[in-house]
Design a protein around this motif. Sequence first.
Motif, PDB file in Angstrom:
ATOM      1  N   LYS A  81      14.469 -71.464 -60.597  1.00 32.68           N
ATOM      2  CA  LYS A  81      13.719 -71.615 -61.844  1.00 32.68           C
ATOM      3  C   LYS A  81      12.244 -71.508 -61.471  1.00 32.68           C
ATOM      4  O   LYS A  81      11.593 -72.496 -61.151  1.00 32.68           O
ATOM      5  N   GLY A  82      11.740 -70.279 -61.508  1.00 26.65           N
ATOM      6  CA  GLY A  82      10.390 -69.997 -61.044  1.00 26.65           C
ATOM      7  C   GLY A  82       9.315 -70.765 -61.778  1.00 26.65           C
ATOM      8  O   GLY A  82       8.288 -71.115 -61.197  1.00 26.65           O
ATOM      9  N   TYR A  83       9.548 -71.062 -63.033  1.00 26.32           N
ATOM     10  CA  TYR A  83       8.558 -71.761 -63.855  1.00 26.32           C
ATOM     11  C   TYR A  83       8.463 -73.245 -63.505  1.00 26.32           C
ATOM     12  O   TYR A  83       7.553 -73.932 -63.954  1.00 26.32           O
TER      13      TYR A  83
ATOM     14  N   ASP B 272      11.896 -66.712 -64.823  1.00 28.26           N
ATOM     15  CA  ASP B 272      10.511 -67.060 -65.124  1.00 28.26           C
ATOM     16  C   ASP B 272      10.373 -67.847 -66.416  1.00 28.26           C
ATOM     17  O   ASP B 272       9.374 -68.532 -66.617  1.00 28.26           O
ATOM     18  N   ASP B 273      11.377 -67.762 -67.300  1.00 24.41           N
ATOM     19  CA  ASP B 273      11.303 -68.530 -68.549  1.00 24.41           C
ATOM     20  C   ASP B 273      12.684 -68.606 -69.184  1.00 24.41           C
ATOM     21  O   ASP B 273      13.493 -67.687 -69.048  1.00 24.41           O
ATOM     22  N   MET B 274      12.921 -69.726 -69.853  1.00 21.02           N
ATOM     23  CA  MET B 274      14.122 -69.897 -70.668  1.00 21.02           C
ATOM     24  C   MET B 274      13.667 -70.406 -72.027  1.00 21.02           C
ATOM     25  O   MET B 274      12.928 -71.382 -72.112  1.00 21.02           O
ATOM     26  N   LYS B 275      14.104 -69.742 -73.051  1.00 22.40           N
ATOM     27  CA  LYS B 275      13.722 -70.113 -74.422  1.00 22.40           C
ATOM     28  C   LYS B 275      14.811 -70.976 -75.044  1.00 22.40           C
ATOM     29  O   LYS B 275      15.975 -70.898 -74.675  1.00 22.40           O
ATOM     30  N   GLU B 276      14.419 -71.768 -76.025  1.00 21.95           N
ATOM     31  CA  GLU B 276      15.385 -72.628 -76.707  1.00 21.95           C
ATOM     32  C   GLU B 276      16.463 -71.827 -77.434  1.00 21.95           C
ATOM     33  O   GLU B 276      17.567 -72.320 -77.657  1.00 21.95           O
ATOM     34  N   ASP B 277      16.150 -70.566 -77.776  1.00 21.22           N
ATOM     35  CA  ASP B 277      17.157 -69.737 -78.439  1.00 21.22           C
ATOM     36  C   ASP B 277      18.163 -69.133 -77.468  1.00 21.22           C
ATOM     37  O   ASP B 277      19.037 -68.363 -77.838  1.00 21.22           O
ATOM     38  N   GLY B 278      18.037 -69.494 -76.177  1.00 19.40           N
ATOM     39  CA  GLY B 278      18.964 -69.019 -75.164  1.00 19.40           C
ATOM     40  C   GLY B 278      18.492 -67.798 -74.397  1.00 19.40           C
ATOM     41  O   GLY B 278      19.151 -67.347 -73.468  1.00 19.40           O
ATOM     42  N   THR B 279      17.320 -67.271 -74.745  1.00 18.06           N
ATOM     43  CA  THR B 279      16.766 -66.117 -74.036  1.00 18.06           C
ATOM     44  C   THR B 279      16.367 -66.516 -72.612  1.00 18.06           C
ATOM     45  O   THR B 279      15.711 -67.541 -72.415  1.00 18.06           O
TER      46      THR B 279
ATOM     47  N   ASP C  85      22.635 -73.800 -54.625  1.00 15.21           N
ATOM     48  CA  ASP C  85      22.906 -72.992 -55.814  1.00 15.21           C
ATOM     49  C   ASP C  85      21.645 -72.830 -56.658  1.00 15.21           C
ATOM     50  O   ASP C  85      21.400 -71.767 -57.217  1.00 15.21           O
ATOM     51  N   PHE C  86      20.817 -73.888 -56.753  1.00 16.06           N
ATOM     52  CA  PHE C  86      19.601 -73.873 -57.570  1.00 16.06           C
ATOM     53  C   PHE C  86      18.419 -74.418 -56.801  1.00 16.06           C
ATOM     54  O   PHE C  86      18.570 -75.267 -55.924  1.00 16.06           O
ATOM     55  N   ILE C  87      17.230 -73.982 -57.180  1.00 11.45           N
ATOM     56  CA  ILE C  87      16.006 -74.698 -56.857  1.00 11.45           C
ATOM     57  C   ILE C  87      15.167 -74.711 -58.129  1.00 11.45           C
ATOM     58  O   ILE C  87      14.996 -73.682 -58.783  1.00 11.45           O
ATOM     59  N   ALA C  88      14.719 -75.896 -58.503  1.00 13.05           N
ATOM     60  CA  ALA C  88      13.876 -76.058 -59.697  1.00 13.05           C
ATOM     61  C   ALA C  88      12.541 -76.659 -59.251  1.00 13.05           C
ATOM     62  O   ALA C  88      11.641 -75.926 -58.893  1.00 13.05           O
ATOM     63  N   ILE C  89      12.467 -77.984 -59.206  1.00 12.63           N
ATOM     64  CA  ILE C  89      11.221 -78.592 -58.729  1.00 12.63           C
ATOM     65  C   ILE C  89      11.231 -78.758 -57.214  1.00 12.63           C
ATOM     66  O   ILE C  89      10.192 -79.021 -56.616  1.00 12.63           O
TER      67      ILE C  89
END
Length: 191
Positions: A156-158, A179-186, A125-129
């Motif tokens: 999670k490309g970042y 490519d990015d997730m912001k703390e404001d939920g963006t 479902d996911f790949i992060a590190i």
Amino acid sequence: MKILEEKILEEGRVYPGNILKVDSFLNHQIDVGLLDVLGEAIYEKYKDKKITKILTIEASGIAVACSVAKHFNVPVIFAKKSKSLNLGDDVYVSRISSYTYGKEYDAVVSRDFLGNDDKVIIVDDFIAIGNAMKGLIEICVQAGAKIEGIGICIEKGYQHGGDDVRQMGYDVTSLAIIDDMKEDGTIIFRE
């Protein structure tokens, strides 16, 4: 994949620690219609590869793997995160460090179900590190199975796990890359 990106934007939630919660449709409660679309997309990418098995890891990858396997009409194997008494001793084992859970565990697959005549797609479902994926790759290497591709719902490309696996020479298909997730939920997707 636009439909998945839209679903992430509608229902996904960003939590502290770079956690994306998609449990309302992917890895706790499951949107079966969406899951079928995701499975078909991975099938379309690898349909000419004569796949014999779909490999994943428990627990969240199982639903996605079943959807992919349905399209290929092949079995799903899932690596267990602990060795049970009924599994026996004839197993492949890979030690994995979990970013999400903050602990190490052994991923285990019975030698009865994976061998050197298998052509495999690894699905999650996911790949992060990328630690779980690298562990599944290690299990395929131990078995002598040929990895024909890797299908991921959300990358999670970042966090570069997908990039690391691509640099290892594997064909990785991610249906949505963040490519990015912001703390404001963006949430910012790769173009």
